[in-house]
Write a protein that holds these residues in place. Structure first.
Motif, PDB file in Angstrom:
ATOM      1  N   VAL A  83      10.706  70.341  18.333  1.00  0.00           N
ATOM      2  CA  VAL A  83      11.701  69.739  17.446  1.00  0.00           C
ATOM      3  C   VAL A  83      11.841  70.586  16.189  1.00  0.00           C
ATOM      4  CG1 VAL A  83      11.330  67.396  18.308  1.00  0.00           C
ATOM      5  CG2 VAL A  83       9.971  68.214  16.397  1.00  0.00           C
ATOM      6  N   VAL A  84      13.017  70.530  15.571  1.00  0.00           N
ATOM      7  CA  VAL A  84      13.257  71.310  14.352  1.00  0.00           C
ATOM      8  C   VAL A  84      12.768  70.580  13.098  1.00  0.00           C
ATOM      9  CG1 VAL A  84      15.135  72.668  15.309  1.00  0.00           C
ATOM     10  CG2 VAL A  84      15.641  70.495  14.223  1.00  0.00           C
ATOM     11  N   ALA A  85      12.648  69.271  13.150  1.00  0.00           N
ATOM     12  CA  ALA A  85      12.095  68.439  12.073  1.00  0.00           C
ATOM     13  C   ALA A  85      11.742  67.099  12.702  1.00  0.00           C
ATOM     14  CB  ALA A  85      13.103  68.245  10.944  1.00  0.00           C
ATOM     15  N   ALA A  86      10.816  66.367  12.087  1.00  0.00           N
ATOM     16  CA  ALA A  86      10.421  65.086  12.674  1.00  0.00           C
ATOM     17  C   ALA A  86       9.890  64.144  11.610  1.00  0.00           C
ATOM     18  CB  ALA A  86       9.374  65.295  13.755  1.00  0.00           C
ATOM     19  N   ASP A  87       9.980  62.863  11.932  1.00  0.00           N
ATOM     20  CA  ASP A  87       9.474  61.771  11.114  1.00  0.00           C
ATOM     21  C   ASP A  87       8.650  60.890  12.044  1.00  0.00           C
ATOM     22  OD1 ASP A  87       9.061  59.459   9.627  1.00  0.00           O
ATOM     23  OD2 ASP A  87      11.176  58.999   9.380  1.00  0.00           O
ATOM     24  N   LEU A  88       7.359  60.739  11.760  1.00  0.00           N
ATOM     25  CA  LEU A  88       6.488  59.910  12.588  1.00  0.00           C
ATOM     26  C   LEU A  88       6.169  58.619  11.855  1.00  0.00           C
ATOM     27  CD1 LEU A  88       5.598  63.043  13.143  1.00  0.00           C
ATOM     28  CD2 LEU A  88       3.817  61.935  14.435  1.00  0.00           C
ATOM     29  N   SER A  89       6.317  57.511  12.541  1.00  0.00           N
ATOM     30  CA  SER A  89       5.904  56.221  12.004  1.00  0.00           C
ATOM     31  C   SER A  89       4.618  55.838  12.720  1.00  0.00           C
ATOM     32  CB  SER A  89       6.973  55.157  12.238  1.00  0.00           C
ATOM     33  OG  SER A  89       6.453  53.882  11.901  1.00  0.00           O
ATOM     34  N   LEU A  90       3.509  55.821  11.983  1.00  0.00           N
ATOM     35  CA  LEU A  90       2.233  55.453  12.588  1.00  0.00           C
ATOM     36  C   LEU A  90       2.195  53.966  12.910  1.00  0.00           C
ATOM     37  CD1 LEU A  90      -0.123  57.593  10.351  1.00  0.00           C
ATOM     38  CD2 LEU A  90       0.688  58.093  12.658  1.00  0.00           C
ATOM     39  N   ARG A  91       2.885  53.158  12.128  1.00  0.00           N
ATOM     40  CA  ARG A  91       2.926  51.712  12.362  1.00  0.00           C
ATOM     41  C   ARG A  91       3.642  51.408  13.672  1.00  0.00           C
ATOM     42  NH1 ARG A  91       5.492  49.739   7.656  1.00  0.00           N
ATOM     43  NH2 ARG A  91       3.481  49.945   6.673  1.00  0.00           N
ATOM     44  N   GLU A  92       4.789  52.068  13.909  1.00  0.00           N
ATOM     45  CA  GLU A  92       5.584  51.829  15.122  1.00  0.00           C
ATOM     46  C   GLU A  92       5.141  52.699  16.292  1.00  0.00           C
ATOM     47  OE1 GLU A  92       9.571  52.639  13.941  1.00  0.00           O
ATOM     48  OE2 GLU A  92       9.632  51.002  12.490  1.00  0.00           O
ATOM     49  N   ARG A  93       4.328  53.725  16.025  1.00  0.00           N
ATOM     50  CA  ARG A  93       3.895  54.685  17.053  1.00  0.00           C
ATOM     51  C   ARG A  93       5.091  55.387  17.686  1.00  0.00           C
ATOM     52  NH1 ARG A  93      -1.261  55.416  16.012  1.00  0.00           N
ATOM     53  NH2 ARG A  93      -2.486  53.551  16.020  1.00  0.00           N
ATOM     54  N   VAL A  94       5.965  55.924  16.814  1.00  0.00           N
ATOM     55  CA  VAL A  94       7.169  56.600  17.304  1.00  0.00           C
ATOM     56  C   VAL A  94       7.436  57.859  16.486  1.00  0.00           C
ATOM     57  CG1 VAL A  94       8.751  55.240  15.860  1.00  0.00           C
ATOM     58  CG2 VAL A  94       9.581  56.240  17.980  1.00  0.00           C
ATOM     59  N   LEU A  95       7.886  58.914  17.179  1.00  0.00           N
ATOM     60  CA  LEU A  95       8.310  60.162  16.559  1.00  0.00           C
ATOM     61  C   LEU A  95       9.827  60.221  16.687  1.00  0.00           C
ATOM     62  CD1 LEU A  95       6.918  63.687  16.927  1.00  0.00           C
ATOM     63  CD2 LEU A  95       9.234  63.279  17.664  1.00  0.00           C
ATOM     64  N   ARG A  96      10.517  60.408  15.568  1.00  0.00           N
ATOM     65  CA  ARG A  96      11.975  60.565  15.569  1.00  0.00           C
ATOM     66  C   ARG A  96      12.287  61.963  15.073  1.00  0.00           C
ATOM     67  NH1 ARG A  96      11.057  55.344  13.898  1.00  0.00           N
ATOM     68  NH2 ARG A  96      12.116  53.749  15.135  1.00  0.00           N
ATOM     69  N   ALA A  97      13.107  62.673  15.863  1.00  0.00           N
ATOM     70  CA  ALA A  97      13.455  64.052  15.517  1.00  0.00           C
ATOM     71  C   ALA A  97      14.969  64.201  15.540  1.00  0.00           C
ATOM     72  CB  ALA A  97      12.801  65.017  16.493  1.00  0.00           C
ATOM     73  N   PRO A  98      15.614  64.123  14.376  1.00  0.00           N
ATOM     74  CA  PRO A  98      17.067  64.317  14.344  1.00  0.00           C
ATOM     75  C   PRO A  98      17.406  65.775  14.642  1.00  0.00           C
ATOM     76  CG  PRO A  98      16.193  64.141  12.121  1.00  0.00           C
ATOM     77  CD  PRO A  98      15.051  63.894  13.059  1.00  0.00           C
ATOM     78  N   GLY A  99      18.511  65.982  15.321  1.00  0.00           N
ATOM     79  CA  GLY A  99      18.925  67.350  15.627  1.00  0.00           C
ATOM     80  C   GLY A  99      18.466  67.786  17.001  1.00  0.00           C
ATOM     81  N   ALA A 100      18.510  69.090  17.214  1.00  0.00           N
ATOM     82  CA  ALA A 100      18.192  69.668  18.521  1.00  0.00           C
ATOM     83  C   ALA A 100      16.717  69.484  18.868  1.00  0.00           C
ATOM     84  CB  ALA A 100      18.537  71.155  18.527  1.00  0.00           C
ATOM     85  N   ALA A 101      16.471  69.251  20.164  1.00  0.00           N
ATOM     86  CA  ALA A 101      15.105  69.089  20.661  1.00  0.00           C
ATOM     87  C   ALA A 101      15.040  69.565  22.101  1.00  0.00           C
ATOM     88  CB  ALA A 101      14.678  67.631  20.575  1.00  0.00           C
ATOM     89  N   ARG A 102      13.863  70.037  22.495  1.00  0.00           N
ATOM     90  CA  ARG A 102      13.614  70.412  23.888  1.00  0.00           C
ATOM     91  C   ARG A 102      12.414  69.630  24.372  1.00  0.00           C
ATOM     92  NH1 ARG A 102      13.803  75.805  21.856  1.00  0.00           N
ATOM     93  NH2 ARG A 102      11.577  75.912  22.263  1.00  0.00           N
ATOM     94  N   LEU A 103      12.486  69.191  25.607  1.00  0.00           N
ATOM     95  CA  LEU A 103      11.419  68.427  26.230  1.00  0.00           C
ATOM     96  C   LEU A 103      11.135  69.030  27.594  1.00  0.00           C
ATOM     97  CD1 LEU A 103       9.725  65.769  25.939  1.00  0.00           C
ATOM     98  CD2 LEU A 103      11.592  64.617  27.104  1.00  0.00           C
ATOM     99  N   THR A 104       9.880  69.291  27.902  1.00  0.00           N
ATOM    100  CA  THR A 104       9.520  69.816  29.217  1.00  0.00           C
ATOM    101  C   THR A 104       8.426  68.953  29.816  1.00  0.00           C
ATOM    102  OG1 THR A 104       7.889  71.334  28.311  1.00  0.00           O
ATOM    103  CG2 THR A 104      10.112  72.195  28.641  1.00  0.00           C
ATOM    104  N   GLY A 105       8.449  68.861  31.131  1.00  0.00           N
ATOM    105  CA  GLY A 105       7.443  68.095  31.849  1.00  0.00           C
ATOM    106  C   GLY A 105       7.287  68.673  33.235  1.00  0.00           C
ATOM    107  N   PRO A 106       6.486  68.056  34.058  1.00  0.00           N
ATOM    108  CA  PRO A 106       6.279  68.568  35.412  1.00  0.00           C
ATOM    109  C   PRO A 106       7.601  68.678  36.176  1.00  0.00           C
ATOM    110  CG  PRO A 106       4.706  66.834  34.887  1.00  0.00           C
ATOM    111  CD  PRO A 106       5.705  66.866  33.785  1.00  0.00           C
ATOM    112  N   GLY A 107       8.084  69.900  36.342  1.00  0.00           N
ATOM    113  CA  GLY A 107       9.298  70.140  37.109  1.00  0.00           C
ATOM    114  C   GLY A 107      10.601  69.936  36.365  1.00  0.00           C
ATOM    115  N   LEU A 108      10.567  69.674  35.061  1.00  0.00           N
ATOM    116  CA  LEU A 108      11.788  69.413  34.286  1.00  0.00           C
ATOM    117  C   LEU A 108      11.800  70.209  32.992  1.00  0.00           C
ATOM    118  CD1 LEU A 108      11.964  65.518  34.414  1.00  0.00           C
ATOM    119  CD2 LEU A 108      13.390  67.095  35.696  1.00  0.00           C
ATOM    120  N   ALA A 109      13.006  70.585  32.566  1.00  0.00           N
ATOM    121  CA  ALA A 109      13.234  71.138  31.235  1.00  0.00           C
ATOM    122  C   ALA A 109      14.498  70.459  30.727  1.00  0.00           C
ATOM    123  CB  ALA A 109      13.418  72.649  31.285  1.00  0.00           C
TER     124      ALA A 109
END
Length: 192
Positions: free
Chosen positions: A132-158
């Motif tokens: 991610v190019v920037a991120a905001d993590l909420s420890l209370r909600e257990r969530v990462l929010r990343a406005p803007g472009a992002a890439r995600l990779t996993g087993p067999g996926l991009a």
């Protein structure tokens, strides 16, 4: 009489230390003449502790521990906020830890938020990773929010898209306008 001299000297040293601390702290607002300045536009000037090679653990009652490792950190005494560089965050995930790496981070402890203004990477033990190019993590909600472009990779996926939302405790990911590339051989565990 010697018994009263030592506590009196200790009390005198404590009072003098407090006077020096109070004298060095800019009590006026940042906008007023002679007031404190803002460090990189983030926080009002206040007493701070500079740390090197830091490992900080946040232990929550009945929950797993959040850890921050950093090359250098500045802890602001009055606000309880921490700014760090060369950061690794280790957060408890669904089945395994999620490890985030970033060039810099700002942890607002009272608000239970961590900001990664220069972006970074996140990896889970299950083979998923995100950039991610920037991120905001909420420890209370257990969530990462990343406005803007992002890439995600996993087993067999991009996957590339915008506005990543990763609920790391639940193992759920949301991404706007995703564009997916599937690698069937990797997804099935075959080589070639």
């Amino acid at each position: 009489m010697p018994r009263f001299v030592i506590p009196s000297i200790a009390a005198l040293v404590a009072v003098l230390g407090a006077v020096v601390l109070l004298d060095s702290y800019p009590w006026r607002d940042a906008g007023s003449p002679g007031g404190g300045e803002r460090s990189r536009g983030e926080f009002q000037s206040e007493p701070e502790i500079i740390l090197r090679n830091v490992e900080m653990r946040e232990v929550r009652k009945g929950e797993a521990t959040n850890r921050l490792l950093s090359e250098q950190a500045n802890y602001r005494v009055l606000s309880g906020d921490l700014s760090a560089s060369g950061v690794t965050l280790v957060l408890p995930g669904l089945k395994e830890e999620v490890v985030l790496r970033a060039p810099e981070a700002r942890w607002e402890m009272r608000a239970e938020r961590i900001f990664l203004p220069a972006g970074g990477t996140a990896e889970s033990g299950g083979g998923w990773s995100a950039f991610v190019v920037a991120a905001d993590l909420s420890l209370r909600e257990r969530v990462l929010r990343a406005p803007g472009a992002a890439r995600l990779t996993g087993p067999g996926l991009a996957i590339a898209g915008d506005n990543l939302v990763w609920h790391w405790q639940d193992g759920k990911v949301e991404l706007e306008r995703p564009k997916t590339r599937v690698f069937p051989a990797r997804a099935l565990g075959r080589k070639g």
